[in-house]
Design a protein around this motif. Structure first.
Motif, mmCIF file in Angstrom:
data_model
loop_
_atom_site.group_PDB
_atom_site.id
_atom_site.type_symbol
_atom_site.label_atom_id
_atom_site.label_comp_id
_atom_site.label_asym_id
_atom_site.label_seq_id
_atom_site.Cartn_x
_atom_site.Cartn_y
_atom_site.Cartn_z
ATOM 1 N N ASN A 1 8.192 7.961 1.563
ATOM 2 C CA ASN A 1 7.025 8.170 1.561
ATOM 3 C C ASN A 1 6.476 8.441 -0.469
ATOM 4 O O ASN A 1 5.977 8.386 -1.692
ATOM 5 C CB ASN A 1 7.527 9.861 0.972
ATOM 6 N N THR A 2 6.715 6.766 -0.946
ATOM 7 C CA THR A 2 6.310 6.057 -1.666
ATOM 8 C C THR A 2 7.101 7.032 -3.101
ATOM 9 O O THR A 2 6.845 6.810 -4.295
ATOM 10 C CB THR A 2 4.966 6.408 -2.327
ATOM 11 N N GLU A 3 8.251 7.730 -2.405
ATOM 12 C CA GLU A 3 9.088 7.828 -3.992
ATOM 13 C C GLU A 3 9.634 6.671 -5.232
ATOM 14 O O GLU A 3 9.023 6.665 -6.007
ATOM 15 C CB GLU A 3 9.826 8.264 -3.018
ATOM 16 N N ASP B 1 13.132 -5.146 1.839
ATOM 17 C CA ASP B 1 12.396 -4.186 2.322
ATOM 18 C C ASP B 1 13.244 -2.717 2.075
ATOM 19 O O ASP B 1 14.670 -2.462 2.424
ATOM 20 C CB ASP B 1 12.190 -4.544 4.500
ATOM 21 N N PHE B 2 12.262 -1.733 2.356
ATOM 22 C CA PHE B 2 12.973 -0.334 2.697
ATOM 23 C C PHE B 2 13.031 0.454 3.746
ATOM 24 O O PHE B 2 12.394 -0.284 4.980
ATOM 25 C CB PHE B 2 12.149 0.737 2.046
ATOM 26 N N GLY B 3 14.638 1.244 4.454
ATOM 27 C CA GLY B 3 14.529 1.579 5.660
ATOM 28 C C GLY B 3 13.495 2.219 6.192
ATOM 29 O O GLY B 3 12.812 3.195 4.946
ATOM 30 N N GLY C 1 22.363 -10.407 -11.025
ATOM 31 C CA GLY C 1 21.360 -10.304 -10.513
ATOM 32 C C GLY C 1 21.039 -8.745 -9.836
ATOM 33 O O GLY C 1 21.553 -7.753 -10.975
ATOM 34 N N GLY C 2 20.315 -8.023 -9.506
ATOM 35 C CA GLY C 2 20.022 -6.436 -9.425
ATOM 36 C C GLY C 2 18.935 -6.799 -8.446
ATOM 37 O O GLY C 2 17.586 -7.159 -7.995
ATOM 38 N N VAL C 3 18.846 -4.863 -8.120
ATOM 39 C CA VAL C 3 17.654 -4.531 -7.383
ATOM 40 C C VAL C 3 17.118 -3.786 -8.693
ATOM 41 O O VAL C 3 17.925 -2.527 -8.954
ATOM 42 C CB VAL C 3 17.878 -3.914 -6.477
ATOM 43 N N THR C 4 15.699 -3.104 -8.778
ATOM 44 C CA THR C 4 15.253 -1.353 -9.214
ATOM 45 C C THR C 4 14.256 -0.445 -8.504
ATOM 46 O O THR C 4 13.877 -0.852 -8.023
ATOM 47 C CB THR C 4 14.380 -2.007 -10.190
ATOM 48 N N TYR C 5 14.831 0.138 -8.897
ATOM 49 C CA TYR C 5 14.247 1.353 -7.971
ATOM 50 C C TYR C 5 13.436 1.676 -9.110
ATOM 51 O O TYR C 5 13.352 2.691 -9.518
ATOM 52 C CB TYR C 5 14.521 2.356 -7.282
ATOM 53 N N TRP C 6 11.383 1.790 -9.031
ATOM 54 C CA TRP C 6 10.623 2.197 -9.913
ATOM 55 C C TRP C 6 9.951 3.558 -9.183
ATOM 56 O O TRP C 6 9.508 3.675 -8.413
ATOM 57 C CB TRP C 6 9.747 1.445 -9.580
ATOM 58 N N LYS C 7 10.120 4.629 -9.877
ATOM 59 C CA LYS C 7 10.485 5.583 -9.339
ATOM 60 C C LYS C 7 8.481 6.250 -9.460
ATOM 61 O O LYS C 7 7.942 5.344 -10.798
ATOM 62 C CB LYS C 7 10.709 7.145 -10.283
ATOM 63 N N PHE C 8 7.871 6.308 -8.430
ATOM 64 C CA PHE C 8 6.652 6.855 -8.531
ATOM 65 C C PHE C 8 6.075 8.113 -8.444
ATOM 66 O O PHE C 8 6.450 9.063 -7.822
ATOM 67 C CB PHE C 8 4.889 6.160 -7.201
ATOM 68 N N ASN C 9 5.079 8.564 -9.611
ATOM 69 C CA ASN C 9 4.747 10.007 -9.265
ATOM 70 C C ASN C 9 2.968 9.921 -9.265
ATOM 71 O O ASN C 9 2.271 9.408 -9.909
ATOM 72 C CB ASN C 9 4.635 10.492 -11.527
ATOM 73 N N ILE D 1 0.965 -1.032 -0.199
ATOM 74 C CA ILE D 1 -0.071 0.242 0.156
ATOM 75 C C ILE D 1 0.973 1.001 -0.079
ATOM 76 O O ILE D 1 1.744 1.776 0.770
ATOM 77 C CB ILE D 1 -1.130 -0.038 1.261
ATOM 78 N N SER D 2 -0.020 2.252 -0.601
ATOM 79 C CA SER D 2 1.840 3.435 -0.700
ATOM 80 C C SER D 2 1.461 4.085 0.396
ATOM 81 O O SER D 2 0.833 3.797 1.481
ATOM 82 C CB SER D 2 0.466 4.422 -1.377
ATOM 83 N N GLU D 3 2.570 4.966 0.928
ATOM 84 C CA GLU D 3 2.351 4.918 1.694
ATOM 85 C C GLU D 3 3.097 6.379 1.999
ATOM 86 O O GLU D 3 3.684 7.295 0.880
ATOM 87 C CB GLU D 3 4.192 3.983 2.737
ATOM 88 N N THR D 4 2.799 7.499 3.176
ATOM 89 C CA THR D 4 2.616 8.734 4.006
ATOM 90 C C THR D 4 3.597 8.899 5.088
ATOM 91 O O THR D 4 3.238 8.503 5.885
ATOM 92 C CB THR D 4 1.857 9.817 3.135
ATOM 93 N N ASN D 5 4.785 9.187 5.279
ATOM 94 C CA ASN D 5 5.286 9.108 6.508
ATOM 95 C C ASN D 5 5.923 7.981 7.015
ATOM 96 O O ASN D 5 5.531 7.449 8.242
ATOM 97 C CB ASN D 5 4.599 10.067 6.974
ATOM 98 N N GLY D 6 6.393 6.906 6.192
ATOM 99 C CA GLY D 6 6.454 6.108 6.525
ATOM 100 C C GLY D 6 4.584 4.620 7.639
ATOM 101 O O GLY D 6 5.001 3.360 7.061
#
Ligand code: K7E
Ligand code: CUA
Length: 762
Positions: free
Chosen positions: A179-181, A242-244, A209-217, A126-131
């Motif tokens: 913040n769902t960046e 998991d994100f810090g 291998g790798g990780v992708t960071y998908w930018k969310f608008n 689920i999208s997050e705001t301030n965690g």
């Protein structure tokens, strides 16, 4: 013999009847308990989870639907399924993959020019705001085909699918930053980045291998491939991520398995993957500075692969973006504590769950306190340096979630079939509860946010075995609801899930969701824009351009406009329909027999179906949702004329059959009906109905129906004035139809006001 057994049955049922008293009298609670063999605990569990009719659940859970490619939505604590959201797989009820608008979403998920008609959904986020969850968007990954989908929780529909430009599979997604960046996606099985061929002999050199960071608008509700980036990693089978948060903000964590880089080959006489991938004692946790990585990518230091920014390993090492820490063997979850200070990892092949200290990791990075480098040059922090504590929780620990009580976590024990409650700060096991059976993920309310809500735990079990009525060799999945409000965990209920194997699920406070009940009229629901094919009442038309026939039509109780669509064999037909309803829950469907045409129109929606009319004949079409008393009459005909068809002389529509007497009879009925309606209207307007949202909405709908009725009345009277009694009678009938709908709505509003105890109008 037969007589005897009949007699016995009669006597037994008679005595039961006498003992239990007449069947009509209410059974007491004790009697029900006895009859159904229920204990006090059963009753307590039932009372804790029962939601009476019309009631609402406290939390709403979004579960991955596994191989179904869907998301399953259910309420907690009732465990009632509320919806399946179609994501990667066509789903006829929602017309997902049937109308052109949703086909366009599925088409975004094509890979190598191929339609992929299913997905293996694992991790919803689920999208997050301030965690903390904000209830706006839901993301979910497809493990089989490296994709991520975006679902808008405004209407619970899938809006976007993005395809990984670099991976051949993935697993460590979808998880979001505070913040769902970004939405993270980690590769699973290593392969050359970008999809090229390379023999297994070159595994160490070419496979990655790798990780992708998908930018969310967030404003657009879209992931932006052009602003996303990946980091190249060793071929270690990156797993969950998991994100810090808070203390560890700006960092992310991804674990791995098979860091042995074994390549299998049973048929070549080599031991299988399972042997080669479990030879060492530990695997690697990847610790990544994503905030800095984003800057590195933005600074143009990434390499383009398939047009996508990839920060190659050398750059990542040089810029200090990636570090490794040994972790228990074959881990399956990496979970950051609500304060961001601890990282919990369980290895399936280690009975200990490891707790890493973010402070210790940070200090080691700052002091460059590394034991050595891996074969690719990535610095390794010693396990002892980073470890806070390790706790023997049980066999086969997998995933961890957090409680509202500080320092308390829950970890699934796959092999033991148990859920463990423990203290990850002081390294103490607190409680264990058997589950049924072989738990995978588990989930607490807001359990992966900065602010877990406690209360309930759901165990997502891999096997159901004997929990439900048998339904053949393929069993349903079993989600078990556990009460974690008390000193001891207690099992509340089982929920069978018969739609693929869910892996992870997330639950949000129901009040944080604000779904719509209708669309602005003419909305293409997949883009959120007003469709160019929006059609209002009176604007319906059928147009021909060569072999192309385009229909702009409308749907409203209880007719489809147009009702007759006549085309020639071989025509390409496109039908745009708009549901004109404003009323809650008034969906209409549309199908044409034998043409594989199907659609669903929620109030306000515009959507399109198209087909080639390559078979001549007569094809009824109809509305597929039971929308009103005259739903069966919500019908029409597609007439496909054979090539070269010539009308025969004397082909006429059926003869007129109504006269003045019929007309007057209908009008008399309408006048009487209007009296009833006026009574209801004055009841409602005499109360403070505007203070009751449901009643007010119903009344508004009723008023709209009455406007339609007035239009029909005018048409009827016009025809009558011209002496067209047949036509006048039919329009008068339509006038009555709208009156009936208005009366129905009005009465529902009146009942609502009565039950709610509405007072007089102010
Ligand atoms: Cu454990 Cu894909 Cu997270 Cu299955 S996953 S259980
Ligand atoms: Cu519309 Cu049935």
């Amino acid at each position: 013999m037969i007589r005897r057994s009949l007699w016995v049955t009669l006597v037994t049922s008679l005595s039961t009847f006498l003992l239990a008293g007449p069947a009509t009298s209410a059974e007491s609670l004790q009697q029900v308990m006895k009859r159904r063999g229920l204990s006090q605990e059963d009753l307590l569990a039932a009372a804790k989870t029962y939601v009476p009719t019309g009631g609402r659940d406290e939390f709403v859970a979004f579960s991955s639907g596994g191989q179904s490619g869907h998301v399953i939505v259910y309420g907690i604590p009732s465990m009632r399924i509320l919806k399946y959201i179609a994501v990667f797989t066509p789903e006829p009820w929602q017309a997902y993959g049937y109308d052109e608008e949703s086909k366009a979403v599925l088409a975004q998920g094509r890979m190598d020019g191929r339609d992929i008609t299913w997905g293996d959904t694992h991790h919803p986020a689920i999208s997050e705001t301030n965690g903390d969850y904000d209830g706006q968007y839901l993301f979910i990954n497809d493990k089989a085909n490296p994709r991520i989908a975006v679902i808008d929780l405004h209407d619970f529909e899938t809006k976007q699918i993005v395809v990984s430009p670099v991976f051949q599979s993935e697993h460590g997604g979808a998880f979001v930053s505070e913040n769902t960046e970004y939405v993270i996606q980690a590769a699973q099985y290593a392969a050359p980045l970008g999809g090229e061929y390379s023999p297994l002999e070159r595994f160490n050199e070419d496979y990655r291998g790798g990780v992708t960071y998908w930018k969310f608008n967030r404003e657009k509700g879209k992931l932006e491939p052009e602003n996303s980036f990946s980091i190249e990693l060793p071929p270690y089978s990156q797993d969950l991520s998991d994100f810090g948060k808070l203390a560890s903000s700006g960092w992310s964590f991804t674990n791995s398995f098979c860091s042995e880089r074994y390549v299998g080959g049973i048929e070549r006489g080599r031991p299988p993957f399972e042997a080669g991938c479990s030879a060492k004692d530990t695997d690697y946790l990847h610790v990544i500075n994503w905030k800095k990585a984003a800057q590195v990518a933005a600074a143009g230091k990434a390499t383009k692969i398939n047009g996508h920014d990839v920060i190659m390993m050398d750059t990542a090492i040089e810029e200090g973006l990636v570090y490794l820490i040994p972790e228990p063997k074959s881990p399956h979850g990496v979970d950051v504590s609500p304060d961001g200070k601890y990282i919990v990892i369980s290895g399936k092949l280690d009975s200990h769950t490891f707790v890493y200290s973010w402070k210790k990791i940070q200090d080691a990075i700052a002091a460059k306190d590394f034991v050595k480098k891996d074969p690719y040059g990535i610095p390794i922090i010693a396990l002892e340096t980073a470890l806070h504590t390790q706790v023997p929780l049980g066999l086969g620990p997998l995933h961890t979630q957090f409680d509202s009580a500080p320092g308390v976590a829950y970890t699934s024990l796959y092999v033991d079939s148990m859920a463990a409650r423990w203290d990850y700060v002081n390294g103490k096991l607190l409680d264990r509860l058997p589950i049924h059976y072989n738990i995978g993920h588990l989930m607490t309310m807001h359990g992966d946010t900065v602010k877990p809500r406690g209360k309930y735990l759901v165990a997502l079990n891999k096997l159901a075995i004997d929990r439900f009525n048998p339904v053949g060799p393929l069993h349903p999945q079993n989600h078990q609801l556990i009460d974690i409000g008390g000193d001891k965990m207690s099992l509340l209920r089982d929920m069978p899930l018969p739609l693929g194997e869910p892996h992870y699920s997330v639950a949000i406070e129901a009040g944080l969701l604000k779904p719509a009940i209708r669309y602005r009229v003419g909305t293409n629901t997949r883009t959120g824009e007003i469709s160019p094919h929006k059609t209002r009442a009176g604007e319906e038309k059928i147009e021909r351009n060569g072999k192309k026939v385009t229909v702009h039509g409308t749907l409203i109780r209880s007719h489809i406009t147009p009702e007759i669509i006549e085309v020639d064999e071989g025509d390409e037909v496109t039908i745009h329909l708009t549901n004109l309803e404003r009323a809650q829950d008034q969906t209409h469907g549309f199908t044409i027999s034998k043409y594989n045409v199907n659609g669903s129109w929620e109030p306000g929606k515009t959507a399109t179906v198209s087909f080639t009319a390559d078979t001549a004949g007569v094809f009824p079409f109809y509305c597929t949702e039971f929308c009103s008393a005259l739903h069966l009459e919500m019908q029409g005909y597609l007439l496909v004329k054979p090539k070269g068809y010539k009308a025969k002389v004397g082909e006429l529509m059926p003869k007129e059959q109504y006269d003045q007497e019929d007309y007057e009879k209908q009008v008399a009925t309408n006048v009487a009906t209007q009296k009833t309606i006026d009574g209801v209207v004055s009841y409602i307007t005499g109360r403070n109905y505007r203070q009751f949202a449901t009643a007010a909405a119903l009344f508004e709908d009723a008023a709209e129906q009455l406007e339609y009725a007035a239009e029909m009345k005018a048409k009827a009277e016009e025809e009558a004035a011209n002496g067209n009694w047949h036509s006048a009678t039919l329009w008068a009938g339509q006038w009555w139809q709208y009156q009936v709908k208005a009366a129905d709505l009005g009465l529902r509003a009146k009942t609502h006001l009565e039950q709610a105890g509405a007072g007089p109008a102010m």
